[in-house]
Design a protein around this motif. Structure first.
Motif, PDB file in Angstrom:
ATOM      1  N   GLY A  96       0.804  -1.216   0.000  1.00  0.00           N
ATOM      2  CA  GLY A  96       0.000   0.000   0.000  1.00  0.00           C
ATOM      3  C   GLY A  96       0.833   1.260   0.000  1.00  0.00           C
ATOM      4  N   SER A  97       2.040   1.182   0.541  1.00  0.00           N
ATOM      5  CA  SER A  97       2.909   2.357   0.595  1.00  0.00           C
ATOM      6  C   SER A  97       3.890   2.403  -0.574  1.00  0.00           C
ATOM      7  CB  SER A  97       3.691   2.367   1.911  1.00  0.00           C
ATOM      8  OG  SER A  97       4.587   1.271   1.989  1.00  0.00           O
ATOM      9  N   ARG A  98       3.903   1.343  -1.419  1.00  0.00           N
ATOM     10  CA  ARG A  98       4.895   1.272  -2.491  1.00  0.00           C
ATOM     11  C   ARG A  98       4.287   1.277  -3.890  1.00  0.00           C
ATOM     12  NH1 ARG A  98       9.928  -0.411  -0.548  1.00  0.00           N
ATOM     13  NH2 ARG A  98       9.904  -1.013   1.643  1.00  0.00           N
ATOM     14  N   LEU A  99       3.157   0.625  -4.053  1.00  0.00           N
ATOM     15  CA  LEU A  99       2.599   0.464  -5.389  1.00  0.00           C
ATOM     16  C   LEU A  99       1.712   1.645  -5.780  1.00  0.00           C
ATOM     17  CD1 LEU A  99       1.566  -3.305  -5.449  1.00  0.00           C
ATOM     18  CD2 LEU A  99       3.750  -2.271  -6.105  1.00  0.00           C
ATOM     19  N   THR A 100       1.801   2.017  -7.037  1.00  0.00           N
ATOM     20  CA  THR A 100       0.910   3.045  -7.566  1.00  0.00           C
ATOM     21  C   THR A 100      -0.121   2.429  -8.503  1.00  0.00           C
ATOM     22  OG1 THR A 100       2.479   3.511  -9.340  1.00  0.00           O
ATOM     23  CG2 THR A 100       2.627   4.873  -7.351  1.00  0.00           C
ATOM     24  N   CYS A 101      -0.216   1.103  -8.484  1.00  0.00           N
ATOM     25  CA  CYS A 101      -1.251   0.393  -9.241  1.00  0.00           C
ATOM     26  C   CYS A 101      -2.101  -0.384  -8.235  1.00  0.00           C
ATOM     27  CB  CYS A 101      -0.630  -0.553 -10.261  1.00  0.00           C
ATOM     28  SG  CYS A 101       0.285  -1.948  -9.544  1.00  0.00           S
ATOM     29  N   PRO A 102      -3.278  -0.833  -8.626  1.00  0.00           N
ATOM     30  CA  PRO A 102      -4.110  -1.608  -7.698  1.00  0.00           C
ATOM     31  C   PRO A 102      -3.462  -2.950  -7.365  1.00  0.00           C
ATOM     32  CG  PRO A 102      -5.373  -0.861  -9.616  1.00  0.00           C
ATOM     33  CD  PRO A 102      -3.938  -0.627  -9.930  1.00  0.00           C
ATOM     34  N   TYR A 103      -3.783  -3.461  -6.187  1.00  0.00           N
ATOM     35  CA  TYR A 103      -3.335  -4.805  -5.831  1.00  0.00           C
ATOM     36  C   TYR A 103      -4.423  -5.519  -5.051  1.00  0.00           C
ATOM     37  CZ  TYR A 103      -2.250  -3.092  -1.090  1.00  0.00           C
ATOM     38  OH  TYR A 103      -2.314  -2.548   0.188  1.00  0.00           O
ATOM     39  N   THR A 104      -4.425  -6.833  -5.176  1.00  0.00           N
ATOM     40  CA  THR A 104      -5.414  -7.672  -4.502  1.00  0.00           C
ATOM     41  C   THR A 104      -4.700  -8.735  -3.689  1.00  0.00           C
ATOM     42  OG1 THR A 104      -7.366  -9.090  -4.836  1.00  0.00           O
ATOM     43  CG2 THR A 104      -5.660  -9.177  -6.516  1.00  0.00           C
ATOM     44  N   VAL A 105      -5.292  -9.139  -2.596  1.00  0.00           N
ATOM     45  CA  VAL A 105      -4.627  -9.999  -1.624  1.00  0.00           C
ATOM     46  C   VAL A 105      -5.310 -11.352  -1.519  1.00  0.00           C
ATOM     47  CG1 VAL A 105      -3.897 -10.202   0.787  1.00  0.00           C
ATOM     48  CG2 VAL A 105      -3.935  -7.954  -0.307  1.00  0.00           C
ATOM     49  N   ASP A 106      -4.493 -12.404  -1.601  1.00  0.00           N
ATOM     50  CA  ASP A 106      -4.982 -13.772  -1.433  1.00  0.00           C
ATOM     51  C   ASP A 106      -5.070 -14.060   0.067  1.00  0.00           C
ATOM     52  OD1 ASP A 106      -5.442 -16.485  -1.362  1.00  0.00           O
ATOM     53  OD2 ASP A 106      -3.883 -16.998  -2.799  1.00  0.00           O
ATOM     54  N   ILE A 107      -6.286 -14.284   0.563  1.00  0.00           N
ATOM     55  CA  ILE A 107      -6.460 -14.532   2.000  1.00  0.00           C
ATOM     56  C   ILE A 107      -6.898 -15.974   2.272  1.00  0.00           C
ATOM     57  CG2 ILE A 107      -6.918 -12.116   2.559  1.00  0.00           C
ATOM     58  CD1 ILE A 107      -9.910 -12.790   2.716  1.00  0.00           C
ATOM     59  N   GLU A 108      -6.480 -16.888   1.380  1.00  0.00           N
ATOM     60  CA  GLU A 108      -6.831 -18.301   1.536  1.00  0.00           C
ATOM     61  C   GLU A 108      -8.344 -18.417   1.745  1.00  0.00           C
ATOM     62  OE1 GLU A 108      -4.509 -20.116   4.629  1.00  0.00           O
ATOM     63  OE2 GLU A 108      -2.601 -19.672   3.675  1.00  0.00           O
ATOM     64  N   GLY A 109      -8.770 -19.150   2.780  1.00  0.00           N
ATOM     65  CA  GLY A 109     -10.186 -19.279   3.095  1.00  0.00           C
ATOM     66  C   GLY A 109     -10.590 -18.374   4.238  1.00  0.00           C
ATOM     67  N   GLY A 110      -9.788 -17.333   4.478  1.00  0.00           N
ATOM     68  CA  GLY A 110     -10.059 -16.431   5.594  1.00  0.00           C
ATOM     69  C   GLY A 110      -9.216 -16.742   6.806  1.00  0.00           C
ATOM     70  N   PHE A 111      -8.217 -17.617   6.633  1.00  0.00           N
ATOM     71  CA  PHE A 111      -7.300 -18.007   7.708  1.00  0.00           C
ATOM     72  C   PHE A 111      -8.022 -18.606   8.909  1.00  0.00           C
ATOM     73  CE2 PHE A 111      -5.039 -14.615   5.384  1.00  0.00           C
ATOM     74  CZ  PHE A 111      -3.959 -15.365   4.941  1.00  0.00           C
ATOM     75  N   GLY A 112      -9.074 -19.365   8.601  1.00  0.00           N
ATOM     76  CA  GLY A 112      -9.767 -20.101   9.652  1.00  0.00           C
ATOM     77  C   GLY A 112     -10.753 -19.290  10.462  1.00  0.00           C
ATOM     78  N   GLY A 113     -10.924 -18.030  10.124  1.00  0.00           N
ATOM     79  CA  GLY A 113     -11.828 -17.192  10.892  1.00  0.00           C
ATOM     80  C   GLY A 113     -13.271 -17.318  10.462  1.00  0.00           C
ATOM     81  N   GLY A 114     -14.175 -16.906  11.349  1.00  0.00           N
ATOM     82  CA  GLY A 114     -15.585 -16.847  11.026  1.00  0.00           C
ATOM     83  C   GLY A 114     -15.911 -15.513  10.391  1.00  0.00           C
ATOM     84  N   PRO A 115     -17.184 -15.241  10.141  1.00  0.00           N
ATOM     85  CA  PRO A 115     -17.577 -13.993   9.480  1.00  0.00           C
ATOM     86  C   PRO A 115     -17.033 -12.739  10.173  1.00  0.00           C
ATOM     87  CG  PRO A 115     -19.420 -15.506   9.527  1.00  0.00           C
ATOM     88  CD  PRO A 115     -18.339 -16.131  10.359  1.00  0.00           C
ATOM     89  N   GLU A 116     -17.061 -12.689  11.477  1.00  0.00           N
ATOM     90  CA  GLU A 116     -16.586 -11.499  12.178  1.00  0.00           C
ATOM     91  C   GLU A 116     -15.092 -11.287  11.955  1.00  0.00           C
ATOM     92  OE1 GLU A 116     -16.482  -9.587  16.713  1.00  0.00           O
ATOM     93  OE2 GLU A 116     -17.571 -11.446  16.302  1.00  0.00           O
ATOM     94  N   GLU A 117     -14.318 -12.372  12.087  1.00  0.00           N
ATOM     95  CA  GLU A 117     -12.874 -12.264  11.912  1.00  0.00           C
ATOM     96  C   GLU A 117     -12.495 -11.943  10.472  1.00  0.00           C
ATOM     97  OE1 GLU A 117     -13.780 -14.602  15.485  1.00  0.00           O
ATOM     98  OE2 GLU A 117     -14.391 -14.802  13.377  1.00  0.00           O
ATOM     99  N   VAL A 118     -13.169 -12.567   9.527  1.00  0.00           N
ATOM    100  CA  VAL A 118     -12.865 -12.328   8.118  1.00  0.00           C
ATOM    101  C   VAL A 118     -13.281 -10.909   7.716  1.00  0.00           C
ATOM    102  CG1 VAL A 118     -13.385 -13.041   5.753  1.00  0.00           C
ATOM    103  CG2 VAL A 118     -12.966 -14.764   7.518  1.00  0.00           C
ATOM    104  N   GLY A 119     -14.384 -10.440   8.261  1.00  0.00           N
ATOM    105  CA  GLY A 119     -14.801  -9.066   8.003  1.00  0.00           C
ATOM    106  C   GLY A 119     -13.788  -8.071   8.541  1.00  0.00           C
ATOM    107  N   ALA A 120     -13.269  -8.336   9.720  1.00  0.00           N
ATOM    108  CA  ALA A 120     -12.255  -7.459  10.308  1.00  0.00           C
ATOM    109  C   ALA A 120     -10.980  -7.477   9.480  1.00  0.00           C
ATOM    110  CB  ALA A 120     -11.966  -7.889  11.748  1.00  0.00           C
ATOM    111  N   LEU A 121     -10.614  -8.660   8.978  1.00  0.00           N
ATOM    112  CA  LEU A 121      -9.436  -8.776   8.123  1.00  0.00           C
ATOM    113  C   LEU A 121      -9.621  -7.961   6.853  1.00  0.00           C
ATOM    114  CD1 LEU A 121      -6.746 -10.042   7.225  1.00  0.00           C
ATOM    115  CD2 LEU A 121      -8.050 -12.048   6.450  1.00  0.00           C
ATOM    116  N   ALA A 122     -10.793  -8.043   6.250  1.00  0.00           N
ATOM    117  CA  ALA A 122     -11.069  -7.290   5.030  1.00  0.00           C
ATOM    118  C   ALA A 122     -10.947  -5.792   5.265  1.00  0.00           C
ATOM    119  CB  ALA A 122     -12.466  -7.630   4.511  1.00  0.00           C
ATOM    120  N   ALA A 123     -11.485  -5.326   6.389  1.00  0.00           N
ATOM    121  CA  ALA A 123     -11.388  -3.905   6.707  1.00  0.00           C
ATOM    122  C   ALA A 123      -9.932  -3.484   6.885  1.00  0.00           C
ATOM    123  CB  ALA A 123     -12.196  -3.603   7.970  1.00  0.00           C
ATOM    124  N   GLU A 124      -9.151  -4.345   7.509  1.00  0.00           N
ATOM    125  CA  GLU A 124      -7.730  -4.064   7.723  1.00  0.00           C
ATOM    126  C   GLU A 124      -6.988  -3.968   6.395  1.00  0.00           C
ATOM    127  OE1 GLU A 124      -4.285  -5.660  10.844  1.00  0.00           O
ATOM    128  OE2 GLU A 124      -6.107  -6.828  10.498  1.00  0.00           O
TER     129      GLU A 124
END
Length: 303
Positions: A96-124
């Protein structure tokens, strides 16, 4: 490769005074790249250096590979490791501090988290500057109920991502063609049913790795009302004309997945073996070094 103006704003970081890209604009650009005249070719990086080098090569957007991130830590991929999750978030912040093009992140299956944890990860990740996430419904090595998460459960995770970070492009990966070895038992109807469920939950695109047969791809494109992402597969001819053919079939995004990372490992070992062989028999020597970046060039990637 689609060319879309990414642009930057005049915002600067108070400490570094380096112009920061307009992330809202980049996210809009990333969405638009899935509806351009040509498919988005998305190379997948595993660290800041590889991502920066790929961006410098002119790719319109960059993805990350969970296998590369995990393997670099000595961890297996797809197992929901907390260490891999933390490393993924840290990498997203660096990008986020280096690229001037869009980037997307592979988060596997949410790293084992439920909806609340995965939602928090997405916001982060959105706060870090990511324009999208890749969220998979397969769990390698899973036993009992099979290798796939229940579609309704996966839909909850997708919905949580969109509620926490509405702007993120959610690429919903369906592993019906990835974790099933026998091609004859790959259920195309289940793939389409899952796609419908995930799109209803808010997914922006559908990713079906392992879908290589043209008849299957044509059916997926026709029956899924969203951009289709497939995995690049070189094939015995080296993949000549592959991108052009996928474009003709209507594919909107082509990812390299872990291919670049695995190729880098192969190249490193091959070169080391060549150096060893040259020292042993005095013949040959390492070849194919043309174009290898110098020390200073790599240093500049980190600036």
């Amino acid at each position: 490769m689609s060319a879309v103006n990414t642009g930057t704003d005049t915002t600067t970081d108070s400490e570094t005074q380096v112009p920061q890209p307009d992330r809202t604009h980049l996210t809009s650009t990333f969405h638009a790249l899935h509806h351009a005249d040509e498919p988005l070719l998305l190379p997948n990086a595993w660290d800041a250096a590889s991502a920066t080098a790929l961006a410098a090569a002119g790719f319109a957007a960059i993805g990350t590979t969970s296998l590369g991130v995990a393997a670099a830590l000595g961890e297996p991929d797809g197992q929901g490791s907390a260490r891999v999750r933390d490393a993924t978030v840290a990498l997203a912040r660096r990008l986020g501090s280096r690229l001037t093009c869009p980037y997307t992140v592979d988060i596997e299956g949410g790293f084992g988290g439920g909806p609340e944890e995965v939602g928090a990860l997405a916001a982060e990740l959105a706060e870090a500057g990511a324009s999208g996430v890749n969220l998979e419904d397969g769990l390698p090595g899973r036993t009992g109920d099979g290798p796939l998460v229940a579609a309704t459960r996966q839909a909850e995770l997708i919905r949580a991502v969109k509620e926490s970070a509405p702007g993120l492009y959610v690429n919903a990966r369906i592993d019906t063609h990835w974790l099933v070895d026998d091609a004859a038992t790959r259920p195309l109807d289940e793939t389409l049913a899952r796609a419908e469920t995930y799109l209803e939950a808010g997914a922006d695109g559908i990713f079906v790795p392992g879908a290589a047969d043209e008849r299957v791809i044509r059916t997926l494109v026709a029956d899924i009302p969203a951009p289709l992402n497939v995995l690049y597969t070189p094939g015995p001819d080296g993949g000549r004309g592959r991108l052009a053919r996928l474009a003709e079939l209507g594919v909107r995004r082509v990812s390299t997945g872990s291919l670049l990372f695995r190729s880098a490992l192969h190249a490193a070992v091959t070169l080391a073996e060549s150096v060893r062989a040259d020292g042993a028999d005095g013949g040959g020597g390492p070849g194919g070094l043309a174009g290898v970046p110098g020390y200073g060039e790599v240093q500049r990637l980190a600036e």
